[in-house]
Design a protein around this motif. Structure first.
Motif, PDB file in Angstrom:
ATOM      1  N   GLY A  19      17.629   8.223  -8.610  1.00 43.60           N
ATOM      2  CA  GLY A  19      18.164   7.683  -7.355  1.00 43.60           C
ATOM      3  C   GLY A  19      17.647   8.416  -6.137  1.00 43.60           C
ATOM      4  N   GLU A  20      17.422   9.718  -6.267  1.00 40.87           N
ATOM      5  CA  GLU A  20      16.876  10.500  -5.158  1.00 40.87           C
ATOM      6  C   GLU A  20      15.384  10.263  -4.972  1.00 40.87           C
ATOM      7  OE1 GLU A  20      17.755  14.629  -5.734  1.00 40.87           O
ATOM      8  OE2 GLU A  20      19.919  14.348  -5.451  1.00 40.87           O
ATOM      9  N   LEU A  21      14.679   9.990  -6.062  1.00 41.34           N
ATOM     10  CA  LEU A  21      13.227   9.817  -5.999  1.00 41.34           C
ATOM     11  C   LEU A  21      12.793   8.428  -5.551  1.00 41.34           C
ATOM     12  CD1 LEU A  21      11.855  11.636  -9.171  1.00 41.34           C
ATOM     13  CD2 LEU A  21      11.756  12.376  -6.798  1.00 41.34           C
ATOM     14  N   ILE A  22      13.550   7.426  -5.918  1.00 42.58           N
ATOM     15  CA  ILE A  22      13.129   6.044  -5.671  1.00 42.58           C
ATOM     16  C   ILE A  22      12.769   5.794  -4.204  1.00 42.58           C
ATOM     17  CG2 ILE A  22      13.927   3.629  -5.684  1.00 42.58           C
ATOM     18  CD1 ILE A  22      15.213   4.307  -8.443  1.00 42.58           C
ATOM     19  N   PRO A  23      13.544   6.274  -3.226  1.00 41.65           N
ATOM     20  CA  PRO A  23      13.147   6.035  -1.827  1.00 41.65           C
ATOM     21  C   PRO A  23      11.838   6.721  -1.433  1.00 41.65           C
ATOM     22  CG  PRO A  23      15.452   6.714  -1.954  1.00 41.65           C
ATOM     23  CD  PRO A  23      14.867   6.901  -3.310  1.00 41.65           C
ATOM     24  N   LEU A  24      11.402   7.712  -2.184  1.00 38.67           N
ATOM     25  CA  LEU A  24      10.179   8.450  -1.870  1.00 38.67           C
ATOM     26  C   LEU A  24       8.938   7.830  -2.485  1.00 38.67           C
ATOM     27  CD1 LEU A  24      11.600  12.037  -2.507  1.00 38.67           C
ATOM     28  CD2 LEU A  24      11.500  10.795  -0.337  1.00 38.67           C
ATOM     29  N   GLY A  26       6.006   5.318  -3.317  1.00 40.36           N
ATOM     30  CA  GLY A  26       5.256   4.345  -2.529  1.00 40.36           C
ATOM     31  C   GLY A  26       3.911   4.908  -2.139  1.00 40.36           C
ATOM     32  N   GLY A  27       3.191   4.123  -1.403  1.00 40.42           N
ATOM     33  CA  GLY A  27       1.884   4.587  -0.969  1.00 40.42           C
ATOM     34  C   GLY A  27       0.945   4.764  -2.135  1.00 40.42           C
ATOM     35  N   ASP A  28       0.647   6.022  -2.441  1.00 38.67           N
ATOM     36  CA  ASP A  28      -0.379   6.297  -3.438  1.00 38.67           C
ATOM     37  C   ASP A  28       0.161   6.732  -4.790  1.00 38.67           C
ATOM     38  OD1 ASP A  28       0.587   8.732  -2.587  1.00 38.67           O
ATOM     39  OD2 ASP A  28      -1.380   9.649  -2.284  1.00 38.67           O
ATOM     40  N   PHE A  29       1.460   6.547  -5.041  1.00 40.08           N
ATOM     41  CA  PHE A  29       1.979   6.897  -6.371  1.00 40.08           C
ATOM     42  C   PHE A  29       3.161   6.031  -6.759  1.00 40.08           C
ATOM     43  CE2 PHE A  29       4.794   9.422  -3.755  1.00 40.08           C
ATOM     44  CZ  PHE A  29       5.987   9.516  -4.464  1.00 40.08           C
ATOM     45  N   GLN A  30       3.396   5.987  -8.075  1.00 40.81           N
ATOM     46  CA  GLN A  30       4.507   5.225  -8.644  1.00 40.81           C
ATOM     47  C   GLN A  30       5.046   6.014  -9.831  1.00 40.81           C
ATOM     48  OE1 GLN A  30       7.118   3.291  -8.584  1.00 40.81           O
ATOM     49  NE2 GLN A  30       5.980   1.449  -8.056  1.00 40.81           N
ATOM     50  N   ILE A  31       6.326   5.876 -10.085  1.00 40.21           N
ATOM     51  CA  ILE A  31       6.956   6.471 -11.261  1.00 40.21           C
ATOM     52  C   ILE A  31       7.476   5.324 -12.108  1.00 40.21           C
ATOM     53  CG2 ILE A  31       8.814   7.952 -12.113  1.00 40.21           C
ATOM     54  CD1 ILE A  31       8.557   9.534  -9.471  1.00 40.21           C
ATOM     55  N   VAL A  32       7.068   5.312 -13.388  1.00 39.33           N
ATOM     56  CA  VAL A  32       7.400   4.199 -14.272  1.00 39.33           C
ATOM     57  C   VAL A  32       7.832   4.703 -15.643  1.00 39.33           C
ATOM     58  CG1 VAL A  32       5.819   2.589 -13.123  1.00 39.33           C
ATOM     59  CG2 VAL A  32       5.019   3.920 -15.077  1.00 39.33           C
ATOM     60  N   VAL A  33       8.544   3.841 -16.346  1.00 37.79           N
ATOM     61  CA  VAL A  33       8.921   4.094 -17.727  1.00 37.79           C
ATOM     62  C   VAL A  33       7.942   3.333 -18.610  1.00 37.79           C
ATOM     63  CG1 VAL A  33      10.692   3.681 -19.477  1.00 37.79           C
ATOM     64  CG2 VAL A  33      11.354   4.392 -17.190  1.00 37.79           C
ATOM     65  N   GLY A  54      -9.058  -8.942  -5.209  1.00 41.64           N
ATOM     66  CA  GLY A  54      -8.215  -9.772  -4.352  1.00 41.64           C
ATOM     67  C   GLY A  54      -7.317 -10.710  -5.136  1.00 41.64           C
ATOM     68  N   THR A  55      -7.027 -10.376  -6.389  1.00 39.36           N
ATOM     69  CA  THR A  55      -6.173 -11.227  -7.232  1.00 39.36           C
ATOM     70  C   THR A  55      -4.791 -10.621  -7.457  1.00 39.36           C
ATOM     71  OG1 THR A  55      -7.074 -10.228  -9.250  1.00 39.36           O
ATOM     72  CG2 THR A  55      -8.156 -12.241  -8.431  1.00 39.36           C
ATOM     73  N   ASN A  56      -4.464  -9.603  -6.660  1.00 40.19           N
ATOM     74  CA  ASN A  56      -3.162  -8.945  -6.813  1.00 40.19           C
ATOM     75  C   ASN A  56      -2.022  -9.886  -6.430  1.00 40.19           C
ATOM     76  OD1 ASN A  56      -4.608  -8.262  -4.241  1.00 40.19           O
ATOM     77  ND2 ASN A  56      -2.544  -7.656  -3.636  1.00 40.19           N
ATOM     78  N   HIS A  57      -0.880  -9.673  -7.064  1.00 39.42           N
ATOM     79  CA  HIS A  57       0.318 -10.461  -6.786  1.00 39.42           C
ATOM     80  C   HIS A  57       1.324  -9.661  -5.961  1.00 39.42           C
ATOM     81  CE1 HIS A  57      -0.971 -13.630  -9.503  1.00 39.42           C
ATOM     82  NE2 HIS A  57      -1.316 -12.688 -10.350  1.00 39.42           N
ATOM     83  N   ALA A  58       1.237  -8.339  -6.023  1.00 38.18           N
ATOM     84  CA  ALA A  58       2.134  -7.466  -5.268  1.00 38.18           C
ATOM     85  C   ALA A  58       1.400  -6.953  -4.027  1.00 38.18           C
ATOM     86  CB  ALA A  58       2.582  -6.294  -6.137  1.00 38.18           C
ATOM     87  N   ARG A  59       2.169  -6.442  -3.071  1.00 33.24           N
ATOM     88  CA  ARG A  59       1.568  -5.920  -1.839  1.00 33.24           C
ATOM     89  C   ARG A  59       1.044  -4.500  -1.991  1.00 33.24           C
ATOM     90  NH1 ARG A  59       6.518  -7.354   1.916  1.00 33.24           N
ATOM     91  NH2 ARG A  59       7.404  -6.469   0.052  1.00 33.24           N
ATOM     92  N   THR A  60       1.530  -3.785  -3.008  1.00 33.37           N
ATOM     93  CA  THR A  60       1.129  -2.392  -3.195  1.00 33.37           C
ATOM     94  C   THR A  60       0.595  -2.180  -4.612  1.00 33.37           C
ATOM     95  OG1 THR A  60       3.292  -1.675  -4.017  1.00 33.37           O
ATOM     96  CG2 THR A  60       2.943  -1.621  -1.601  1.00 33.37           C
ATOM     97  N   LEU A  61      -0.173  -1.120  -4.786  1.00 32.16           N
ATOM     98  CA  LEU A  61      -0.659  -0.780  -6.124  1.00 32.16           C
ATOM     99  C   LEU A  61       0.503  -0.454  -7.060  1.00 32.16           C
ATOM    100  CD1 LEU A  61      -3.809   1.391  -5.331  1.00 32.16           C
ATOM    101  CD2 LEU A  61      -3.742  -0.681  -6.740  1.00 32.16           C
ATOM    102  N   GLY A  62       1.500   0.238  -6.548  1.00 22.91           N
ATOM    103  CA  GLY A  62       2.672   0.564  -7.368  1.00 22.91           C
ATOM    104  C   GLY A  62       3.406  -0.675  -7.829  1.00 22.91           C
TER     105      GLY A  62
END
Length: 135
Positions: A19-24, A26-33, A54-62
């Motif tokens: 919960g503390e990490l989720i707002p942080l 974005g940008g150049d990293f993602q945390i996933v299970v 140019g075939t991405n469906h999301a706005r960010t790499l994460g």
């Protein structure tokens, strides 16, 4: 930490309070299970490729990474399945090894030993991640 490409690094981490990490995130990293690092690496490579083409469906790499991991176009479903949570996760950094190390330090994340996939499981993960290409 595994260097997948010069600008893609993955490491297994222990998250004490997602919960503390989720707002942080974005940008150049993602945390996933994920079940193993290969699953996460393949989805991350597909996410990078989708932005290059140019075939991405999301706005960010994460976000694209989450969609690829879940094999869906619904970000809400992808977050529910593979979003950061307390316990074992993978940190995916779309940047240099130094940047990856910096994120680990900034967020005070504990690295864990990486887990390899069994060959048959890997095949299923690859098929699921690639499914987003045809949706």
């Amino acid at each position: 930490m595994k260097e997948i490409t010069e600008n893609l690094h993955i490491t297994k981490i222990f998250v004490k309070n997602a919960g503390e990490l989720i707002p942080l995130i974005g940008g150049d990293f993602q945390i996933v299970v994920g079940e193993c690092w290969e699953e996460v690496a393949f989805a991350a490579l597909l996410a990078l490729r989708s932005f290059e083409r140019g075939t991405n469906h999301a706005r960010t790499l994460g976000g694209e990474l989450l969609l690829r991991l879940a094999g869906t176009l619904q970000i809400k479903d992808a977050i529910a399945k593979h979003g950061a949570r307390d316990g074992e996760n993978y940190l995916v950094v779309f940047g240099s090894r130094n940047r990856a190390g910096g994120i680990l330090a900034e967020l005070n994340l504990e690295e864990l030993p990486m887990t390899d996939c069994e060959a048959e499981k890997s095949k299923r993960f690859f098929e699921k991640a690639a499914l987003v290409e045809v949706l």
